[in-house]
Motif scaffolding. Sequence first.
Motif, PDB file in Angstrom:
ATOM      1  N   SER A  21       0.831  -1.210   0.000  1.00 18.91           N
ATOM      2  CA  SER A  21       0.000   0.000   0.000  1.00 18.91           C
ATOM      3  C   SER A  21       0.862   1.255   0.000  1.00 18.91           C
ATOM      4  CB  SER A  21      -0.920   0.012   1.220  1.00 18.91           C
ATOM      5  OG  SER A  21      -1.828  -1.057   1.197  1.00 18.91           O
ATOM      6  N   LEU A  22       1.913   1.245   0.804  1.00 22.85           N
ATOM      7  CA  LEU A  22       2.795   2.413   0.898  1.00 22.85           C
ATOM      8  C   LEU A  22       3.593   2.630  -0.382  1.00 22.85           C
ATOM      9  CD1 LEU A  22       3.976   1.935   4.583  1.00 22.85           C
ATOM     10  CD2 LEU A  22       2.499   3.760   3.711  1.00 22.85           C
ATOM     11  N   LEU A  23       3.924   1.554  -1.079  1.00 21.53           N
ATOM     12  CA  LEU A  23       4.584   1.696  -2.384  1.00 21.53           C
ATOM     13  C   LEU A  23       3.624   2.356  -3.373  1.00 21.53           C
ATOM     14  CD1 LEU A  23       6.466  -1.721  -2.696  1.00 21.53           C
ATOM     15  CD2 LEU A  23       7.498   0.554  -2.458  1.00 21.53           C
ATOM     16  N   GLY A  24       2.347   2.005  -3.278  1.00 21.53           N
ATOM     17  CA  GLY A  24       1.343   2.670  -4.097  1.00 21.53           C
ATOM     18  C   GLY A  24       1.245   4.149  -3.768  1.00 21.53           C
ATOM     19  N   LEU A  25       1.335   4.478  -2.471  1.00 22.97           N
ATOM     20  CA  LEU A  25       1.319   5.880  -2.054  1.00 22.97           C
ATOM     21  C   LEU A  25       2.534   6.623  -2.605  1.00 22.97           C
ATOM     22  CD1 LEU A  25       0.102   8.176  -0.372  1.00 22.97           C
ATOM     23  CD2 LEU A  25       1.394   7.314   1.590  1.00 22.97           C
ATOM     24  N   LEU A  26       3.693   5.970  -2.597  1.00 22.18           N
ATOM     25  CA  LEU A  26       4.901   6.579  -3.170  1.00 22.18           C
ATOM     26  C   LEU A  26       4.682   6.902  -4.650  1.00 22.18           C
ATOM     27  CD1 LEU A  26       7.893   7.402  -3.146  1.00 22.18           C
ATOM     28  CD2 LEU A  26       8.456   4.985  -3.531  1.00 22.18           C
ATOM     29  N   CYS A  27       4.095   5.959  -5.384  1.00 19.24           N
ATOM     30  CA  CYS A  27       3.800   6.198  -6.800  1.00 19.24           C
ATOM     31  C   CYS A  27       2.857   7.394  -6.970  1.00 19.24           C
ATOM     32  CB  CYS A  27       3.184   4.959  -7.432  1.00 19.24           C
ATOM     33  SG  CYS A  27       4.307   3.561  -7.578  1.00 19.24           S
ATOM     34  N   ALA A  28       1.873   7.487  -6.084  1.00 18.96           N
ATOM     35  CA  ALA A  28       0.920   8.596  -6.156  1.00 18.96           C
ATOM     36  C   ALA A  28       1.595   9.939  -5.859  1.00 18.96           C
ATOM     37  CB  ALA A  28      -0.228   8.359  -5.173  1.00 18.96           C
ATOM     38  N   VAL A  29       2.476   9.944  -4.863  1.00 18.38           N
ATOM     39  CA  VAL A  29       3.198  11.184  -4.525  1.00 18.38           C
ATOM     40  C   VAL A  29       4.082  11.616  -5.692  1.00 18.38           C
ATOM     41  CG1 VAL A  29       4.969  12.172  -3.022  1.00 18.38           C
ATOM     42  CG2 VAL A  29       3.113  10.822  -2.029  1.00 18.38           C
ATOM     43  N   LEU A  30       4.764  10.659  -6.307  1.00 18.63           N
ATOM     44  CA  LEU A  30       5.589  10.971  -7.484  1.00 18.63           C
ATOM     45  C   LEU A  30       4.713  11.498  -8.624  1.00 18.63           C
ATOM     46  CD1 LEU A  30       8.039   7.921  -7.468  1.00 18.63           C
ATOM     47  CD2 LEU A  30       8.623  10.313  -7.001  1.00 18.63           C
ATOM     48  N   ALA A  31       3.548  10.879  -8.810  1.00 12.76           N
ATOM     49  CA  ALA A  31       2.633  11.326  -9.860  1.00 12.76           C
ATOM     50  C   ALA A  31       2.140  12.751  -9.595  1.00 12.76           C
ATOM     51  CB  ALA A  31       1.451  10.365  -9.973  1.00 12.76           C
ATOM     52  N   ILE A  32       1.875  13.068  -8.334  1.00 10.23           N
ATOM     53  CA  ILE A  32       1.473  14.428  -7.968  1.00 10.23           C
ATOM     54  C   ILE A  32       2.595  15.414  -8.280  1.00 10.23           C
ATOM     55  CG2 ILE A  32       0.990  15.951  -5.995  1.00 10.23           C
ATOM     56  CD1 ILE A  32      -0.591  13.577  -4.773  1.00 10.23           C
ATOM     57  N   TYR A  33       3.821  15.043  -7.918  1.00  5.66           N
ATOM     58  CA  TYR A  33       4.980  15.896  -8.188  1.00  5.66           C
ATOM     59  C   TYR A  33       5.101  16.177  -9.684  1.00  5.66           C
ATOM     60  CZ  TYR A  33       9.840  17.167  -9.006  1.00  5.66           C
ATOM     61  OH  TYR A  33      10.976  17.793  -9.456  1.00  5.66           O
ATOM     62  N   PHE A  34       5.028  15.125 -10.496  1.00  7.14           N
ATOM     63  CA  PHE A  34       5.185  15.299 -11.940  1.00  7.14           C
ATOM     64  C   PHE A  34       4.017  16.080 -12.543  1.00  7.14           C
ATOM     65  CE2 PHE A  34       8.014  11.458 -11.606  1.00  7.14           C
ATOM     66  CZ  PHE A  34       9.181  12.116 -11.984  1.00  7.14           C
ATOM     67  N   ALA A  35       2.816  15.890 -11.984  1.00  2.00           N
ATOM     68  CA  ALA A  35       1.664  16.659 -12.467  1.00  2.00           C
ATOM     69  C   ALA A  35       1.863  18.147 -12.204  1.00  2.00           C
ATOM     70  CB  ALA A  35       0.381  16.163 -11.795  1.00  2.00           C
ATOM     71  N   ILE A  36       2.331  18.476 -11.012  1.00  5.53           N
ATOM     72  CA  ILE A  36       2.592  19.882 -10.670  1.00  5.53           C
ATOM     73  C   ILE A  36       3.663  20.466 -11.580  1.00  5.53           C
ATOM     74  CG2 ILE A  36       3.506  21.416  -8.873  1.00  5.53           C
ATOM     75  CD1 ILE A  36       2.182  19.527  -6.819  1.00  5.53           C
ATOM     76  N   GLU A  37       4.669  19.641 -11.910  1.00  3.37           N
ATOM     77  CA  GLU A  37       5.751  20.077 -12.795  1.00  3.37           C
ATOM     78  C   GLU A  37       5.311  20.154 -14.258  1.00  3.37           C
ATOM     79  OE1 GLU A  37       9.326  20.725 -12.144  1.00  3.37           O
ATOM     80  OE2 GLU A  37       8.255  21.222 -10.290  1.00  3.37           O
ATOM     81  N   GLY A  38       4.145  19.633 -14.573  1.00  3.45           N
ATOM     82  CA  GLY A  38       3.668  19.639 -15.948  1.00  3.45           C
ATOM     83  C   GLY A  38       4.178  18.489 -16.782  1.00  3.45           C
ATOM     84  N   ASN A  39       4.786  17.499 -16.129  1.00  2.00           N
ATOM     85  CA  ASN A  39       5.284  16.316 -16.832  1.00  2.00           C
ATOM     86  C   ASN A  39       4.181  15.250 -16.772  1.00  2.00           C
ATOM     87  OD1 ASN A  39       6.628  14.070 -17.795  1.00  2.00           O
ATOM     88  ND2 ASN A  39       8.533  14.517 -16.729  1.00  2.00           N
ATOM     89  N   PHE A  40       3.218  15.357 -17.673  1.00  2.00           N
ATOM     90  CA  PHE A  40       2.020  14.529 -17.592  1.00  2.00           C
ATOM     91  C   PHE A  40       2.256  13.066 -17.963  1.00  2.00           C
ATOM     92  CE2 PHE A  40       0.582  18.930 -18.180  1.00  2.00           C
ATOM     93  CZ  PHE A  40      -0.055  19.084 -16.956  1.00  2.00           C
ATOM     94  N   PRO A  41       3.116  12.745 -18.941  1.00  2.00           N
ATOM     95  CA  PRO A  41       3.380  11.313 -19.185  1.00  2.00           C
ATOM     96  C   PRO A  41       3.955  10.606 -17.964  1.00  2.00           C
ATOM     97  CG  PRO A  41       4.097  12.620 -21.055  1.00  2.00           C
ATOM     98  CD  PRO A  41       3.743  13.590 -19.982  1.00  2.00           C
ATOM     99  N   ALA A  42       4.892  11.266 -17.264  1.00  2.00           N
ATOM    100  CA  ALA A  42       5.465  10.678 -16.047  1.00  2.00           C
ATOM    101  C   ALA A  42       4.414  10.557 -14.961  1.00  2.00           C
ATOM    102  CB  ALA A  42       6.643  11.516 -15.556  1.00  2.00           C
ATOM    103  N   SER A  43       3.532  11.540 -14.869  1.00  2.00           N
ATOM    104  CA  SER A  43       2.468  11.501 -13.875  1.00  2.00           C
ATOM    105  C   SER A  43       1.519  10.331 -14.143  1.00  2.00           C
ATOM    106  CB  SER A  43       1.679  12.815 -13.889  1.00  2.00           C
ATOM    107  OG  SER A  43       0.671  12.812 -12.892  1.00  2.00           O
ATOM    108  N   ILE A  44       1.195  10.108 -15.415  1.00  2.00           N
ATOM    109  CA  ILE A  44       0.307   8.999 -15.770  1.00  2.00           C
ATOM    110  C   ILE A  44       0.950   7.662 -15.428  1.00  2.00           C
ATOM    111  CG2 ILE A  44      -0.816   7.801 -17.676  1.00  2.00           C
ATOM    112  CD1 ILE A  44      -2.240  10.347 -16.798  1.00  2.00           C
ATOM    113  N   ILE A  45       2.246   7.534 -15.650  1.00  2.00           N
ATOM    114  CA  ILE A  45       2.945   6.297 -15.286  1.00  2.00           C
ATOM    115  C   ILE A  45       2.814   6.056 -13.780  1.00  2.00           C
ATOM    116  CG2 ILE A  45       5.217   5.184 -15.089  1.00  2.00           C
ATOM    117  CD1 ILE A  45       5.945   6.553 -17.757  1.00  2.00           C
ATOM    118  N   GLY A  46       3.001   7.107 -12.995  1.00  2.00           N
ATOM    119  CA  GLY A  46       2.846   6.989 -11.543  1.00  2.00           C
ATOM    120  C   GLY A  46       1.440   6.570 -11.151  1.00  2.00           C
TER     121      GLY A  46
END
Length: 212
Positions: A21-46
């Motif tokens: 579950s926590l690994l999933g949370l890590l992926c979500a946090v990374l996806a949030i970071y990339f979304a804020i940065e405007g890196n949407f392909p990386a965010s979708i992967i997360g």
Amino acid sequence: MNNKQQAGMLAFAKDLPNICSLLGLLCAVLAIYFAIEGNFPASIIGILWAVLFDWYDGIIARKLKNRTKVQGVFGSQLDSIIDIVSFGILPAILLLSYGNYNVWFIPGAFVIVASSAIRLSYFNVYGLIDSKTYKGLSLDNNVLILAFAFLFESFFTQTAFSILIYIILMILSAFNLSSVPTPKFGGKWIYVLITYVMVLTSIFGWILYNRV
């Protein structure tokens, strides 16, 4: 239960399903970071990997025979809280970022988070309709559909696509809160999810590679 009988908080972090579950949370946090940065392909992967870990924590929990009732209850609460981040806050931030934080996107972001909170609270009280049926659309379906929609991003202008994903997410939020029975995917469906995640990860990874 008194304090002498209570396990330490971090003791639950060693439980294998909770690690997942926590690994999933890590992926979500990374996806949030990339979304804020405007890196949407990386965010979708997360996002995709957050869903995969969310599925696997339940699979692992069901296979472990020596888990205590307390571990099960804690794991369910942890999973629910992580879901609000992965499938509520994350898509809301992605929508805001893709819309260049335009004020008109704030109501949509609120609807996404609010509907996610209401749905998860309802599910925690009532659970499934039966062993194989949800009431309304499960939240993880939202981000799987959103990831698929992003495959067609290049066919639209940014403004048009931001409106499209706005509409899609509002429709999905309505289905999340509906009384429409939807199937609970499990069993061999995990192999379909793995294939979906791997294929889309490869596609969005290729998009990222070509942007470098």
